[in-house]
Design a protein around this motif. Structure first.
Motif, mmCIF file in Angstrom:
data_model
loop_
_atom_site.group_PDB
_atom_site.id
_atom_site.type_symbol
_atom_site.label_atom_id
_atom_site.label_comp_id
_atom_site.label_asym_id
_atom_site.label_seq_id
_atom_site.Cartn_x
_atom_site.Cartn_y
_atom_site.Cartn_z
ATOM 1 N N SER A 112 -24.723 -2.211 -67.704
ATOM 2 C CA SER A 112 -25.512 -3.195 -68.464
ATOM 3 C C SER A 112 -26.454 -3.955 -67.540
ATOM 4 O O SER A 112 -27.627 -4.151 -67.852
ATOM 5 C CB SER A 112 -24.584 -4.187 -69.179
ATOM 6 N N ALA A 116 -30.462 -3.671 -68.054
ATOM 7 C CA ALA A 116 -30.833 -4.762 -68.960
ATOM 8 C C ALA A 116 -32.193 -5.389 -68.681
ATOM 9 O O ALA A 116 -32.596 -6.317 -69.382
ATOM 10 C CB ALA A 116 -29.764 -5.859 -68.933
ATOM 11 N N SER A 119 -36.917 -4.157 -71.984
ATOM 12 C CA SER A 119 -36.884 -4.863 -73.260
ATOM 13 C C SER A 119 -36.300 -4.015 -74.382
ATOM 14 O O SER A 119 -35.569 -4.522 -75.236
ATOM 15 C CB SER A 119 -38.292 -5.342 -73.639
ATOM 16 N N GLN A 122 -32.600 -3.922 -73.935
ATOM 17 C CA GLN A 122 -32.035 -5.222 -74.297
ATOM 18 C C GLN A 122 -31.765 -5.304 -75.789
ATOM 19 O O GLN A 122 -30.684 -5.711 -76.223
ATOM 20 C CB GLN A 122 -33.004 -6.337 -73.887
ATOM 21 N N LYS A 154 -30.070 -11.684 -68.804
ATOM 22 C CA LYS A 154 -31.164 -10.728 -68.990
ATOM 23 C C LYS A 154 -31.397 -10.463 -70.476
ATOM 24 O O LYS A 154 -32.547 -10.401 -70.937
ATOM 25 C CB LYS A 154 -30.854 -9.410 -68.264
ATOM 26 N N LEU A 155 -30.326 -10.333 -71.231
ATOM 27 C CA LEU A 155 -30.457 -10.074 -72.671
ATOM 28 C C LEU A 155 -31.065 -11.282 -73.389
ATOM 29 O O LEU A 155 -31.778 -11.131 -74.377
ATOM 30 C CB LEU A 155 -29.092 -9.741 -73.285
ATOM 31 N N ASN A 158 -35.030 -11.859 -74.147
ATOM 32 C CA ASN A 158 -35.757 -11.195 -75.223
ATOM 33 C C ASN A 158 -35.651 -11.993 -76.522
ATOM 34 O O ASN A 158 -34.554 -12.207 -77.051
ATOM 35 C CB ASN A 158 -35.204 -9.778 -75.422
ATOM 36 N N ASN A 161 -33.533 -11.024 -79.555
ATOM 37 C CA ASN A 161 -32.070 -11.093 -79.468
ATOM 38 C C ASN A 161 -31.500 -12.469 -79.803
ATOM 39 O O ASN A 161 -30.279 -12.626 -79.870
ATOM 40 C CB ASN A 161 -31.618 -10.731 -78.041
#
Length: 219
Positions: A112, A116, A119, A122, A154-155, A158, A161
């Motif tokens: 991950s 990650a 984009s 993600q 990192k997630l 975006n 998310n």
């Protein structure tokens, strides 16, 4: 050499679980050498190993497959393979993150982290449940906390998310990350998580308002 690699590839596709297990350990040793790693990937080993990872019930074989991906995705030139088979690869990562086996979990977090930054990855990870699993790891697994925290941050970069973060425990995990960051690294991670938390919360509220306004107009 090509004959040997072709034979090894055939061993990965047989019905004998013991044979597949041994072949995967051999593959794991071979990919540590750059020139061999490149040749195996060019020969289509990524798809073969992914099929094994998705289909095996043997934890040792699953870990050997996960090790394969953790090694190749250290190198960004191979990330295109993961992105090309994004749904399948990310589903396998989610399976690792949710495993009761600690070693599987380690590999899931590591892969991950390595992937990650993209984009599209993600979004796929979050749609498949990565926020829930990473949040749980941050709460329960102290040794994996820094790595799971980095993947979660990192997630959170975006915008797509952010609703999922609010629905699946991500906001609580970011708060935990901030608290632990003060103790672990003198506040660097705390600053990052605080910024992410502010963005996630703000964008999630905006998105919910837009959804509410749209539904009121249609009714």
């Amino acid at each position: 050499k090509d004959f040997e690699f072709t034979t090894l590839s055939s061993m990965l596709k047989v019905a004998d679980a013991f044979c597949v297990h041994n072949a995967m350990y051999l593959v794991g040793s071979l990919i540590e050498t750059a020139i061999v790693r490149h040749e195996l990937i060019e020969m289509g080993y990524v798809s073969s190993v992914l099929n094994i990872l998705q289909g095996t019930s043997c934890i040792d074989t699953k870990n050997a497959c996960a090790y394969f991906f953790s090694v190749i995705y250290e190198y960004s030139e191979y990330h295109s393979h993961a992105r090309r088979n994004s749904n399948e690869m990310m589903a396998a990562v989610i399976d690792l993150l949710g495993s009761v086996n600690y070693q599987c979990k380690i590999y899931g977090v590591l892969i991950s982290v390595l992937l990650a930054s993209h984009s599209d990855v993600q979004v796929t990870l979050v749609k498949l449940g990565a926020v829930r699993h990473l949040s749980s790891i941050i709460e329960m697994e102290a040794d994996l906390f820094p790595y799971a925290g980095f993947a979660l941050l990192k997630l959170a970069e975006n915008f797509e998310n952010h609703i999922a973060f609010s629905e699946e425990g991500g906001i609580r995990a970011l708060m935990k990350l901030g608290e632990m960051g003060r103790k672990v690294d003198g506040g660097i991670q705390n600053i990052s998580s605080s910024l992410s938390l502010a963005k996630v919360t703000s964008n999630a509220i905006k998105a919910f308002k837009q959804v509410t306004a749209t539904s009121q107009k249609s009714s």
